[in-house]
Motif scaffolding. Structure first.
Motif, PDB file in Angstrom:
ATOM      1  N   UNK A 157       8.680  15.355  -4.465  1.00  0.00           N
ATOM      2  CA  UNK A 157       8.288  13.778  -4.405  1.00  0.00           C
ATOM      3  C   UNK A 157       6.930  13.607  -3.675  1.00  0.00           C
ATOM      4  N   UNK A 158       5.874  13.024  -4.177  1.00  0.00           N
ATOM      5  CA  UNK A 158       4.713  12.824  -3.482  1.00  0.00           C
ATOM      6  C   UNK A 158       4.607  11.504  -3.095  1.00  0.00           C
ATOM      7  N   UNK A 159       4.769  11.194  -1.590  1.00  0.00           N
ATOM      8  CA  UNK A 159       4.729  10.033  -1.155  1.00  0.00           C
ATOM      9  C   UNK A 159       3.540   9.579  -0.532  1.00  0.00           C
ATOM     10  N   UNK A 160       2.789   8.430  -0.865  1.00  0.00           N
ATOM     11  CA  UNK A 160       1.548   7.993  -0.381  1.00  0.00           C
ATOM     12  C   UNK A 160       2.082   6.709   0.547  1.00  0.00           C
TER      13      UNK A 160
ATOM     14  N   UNK B  64       0.672  -1.057   0.085  1.00  0.00           N
ATOM     15  CA  UNK B  64      -0.103   0.006  -0.039  1.00  0.00           C
ATOM     16  C   UNK B  64       0.750   1.169   0.007  1.00  0.00           C
ATOM     17  N   UNK B  65       1.786   1.236  -1.019  1.00  0.00           N
ATOM     18  CA  UNK B  65       2.608   2.481  -0.879  1.00  0.00           C
ATOM     19  C   UNK B  65       2.894   2.685  -2.588  1.00  0.00           C
ATOM     20  N   UNK B  66       2.981   4.096  -2.670  1.00  0.00           N
ATOM     21  CA  UNK B  66       3.313   4.797  -4.000  1.00  0.00           C
ATOM     22  C   UNK B  66       4.308   6.126  -3.783  1.00  0.00           C
TER      23      UNK B  66
ATOM     24  N   UNK C 234      -3.835   3.965  -5.556  1.00  0.00           N
ATOM     25  CA  UNK C 234      -4.832   3.631  -6.669  1.00  0.00           C
ATOM     26  C   UNK C 234      -4.867   2.153  -6.588  1.00  0.00           C
ATOM     27  N   UNK C 235      -5.854   1.356  -6.531  1.00  0.00           N
ATOM     28  CA  UNK C 235      -5.874  -0.094  -6.807  1.00  0.00           C
ATOM     29  C   UNK C 235      -5.757  -0.517  -8.114  1.00  0.00           C
TER      30      UNK C 235
END
Length: 212
Positions: free
Chosen positions: A90-93, A60-62, A120-121
């Motif tokens: 950097x956009x860290x999810x 569950x990371x992006x 996103x799934x």
């Protein structure tokens, strides 16, 4: 008479083949991959930059790296004190989404699941409309479009599943058009090193101007 009958039958088979031609179904992403891209925003004063996309749904990371020259809307306007707001962002999810300017060591939490900021799934394109083929960077790519909350999203990929381009256009004026065209030579399927998604220790504040 026999030859004529055979010709008619062949024409009938060809007609049926065209009539029942199968429309390509929306793809499902690999659960983990990485790829570099070139990014263009059509109304930006600094219209293009390079970047990198890291995705691992298994954990569950992006992370989306918008590099020098970026005018990304999630990066811009978060209220951080920056020398250059167009520098690497950097956009860290992780559990939430963080905006990180690594060169300036500035970082903040922009939003979380409550605001719709989630990874996103792999099957996010389920129900998307097939929009045909398009040549992108010299490659023939299949495209699908899906309407989101504020933008129409398109995903293009080759027959073998290699991604070609991500495309989005805002539904409201000024109808900003944003594309990320992928460098397929950098495309790798498989787990991404977990440290790529680490949130810096100094990223411990909420953005002065959080999203949305």
């Amino acid at each position: 008479m026999t030859k004529f009958y055979v010709v008619v039958c062949l024409l009938g088979v060809m007609s049926l083949t065209q009539t029942f031609k199968v429309t390509p179904q929306p793809p499902t992403w690999p659960s983990a991959f990485s790829v570099d891209f070139h990014e263009v925003i059509n109304i930006s004063a600094i219209p293009s930059n390079d970047g990198a996309w890291y995705y691992d749904y298994n954990i569950m990371r992006a992370r989306f790296d918008h590099l020098q020259g970026q005018s990304n809307l999630f990066c811009q306007g978060r209220g951080l004190t920056l020398k250059d707001n167009h520098s690497d962002c950097h956009l860290i999810f992780a559990t939430d989404m963080y905006v990180h300017y690594p060169r300036e060591k500035q970082c903040c939490r922009a939003c979380g699941p409550a605001e719709g900021c989630t990874v996103l799934k792999p099957a996010w394109l389920t129900g998307a409309k097939y929009i045909g083929k398009q040549t992108i960077s010299g490659m023939v790519c299949h495209g699908w479009e899906k309407q989101g909350a504020v933008a129409a999203d398109r995903w293009y990929q080759r027959e073998d599943g290699t991604p070609c381009q991500y495309w989005e256009m805002l539904s409201i004026p000024p109808h900003l058009l944003h594309t990320m065209t992928f460098n397929i030579s950098t495309y790798k399927v498989g787990p991404v090193q977990r440290s790529v998604f680490d949130v810096p220790d100094y990223c411990n504040i909420t953005c002065p101007n959080p999203y949305p």
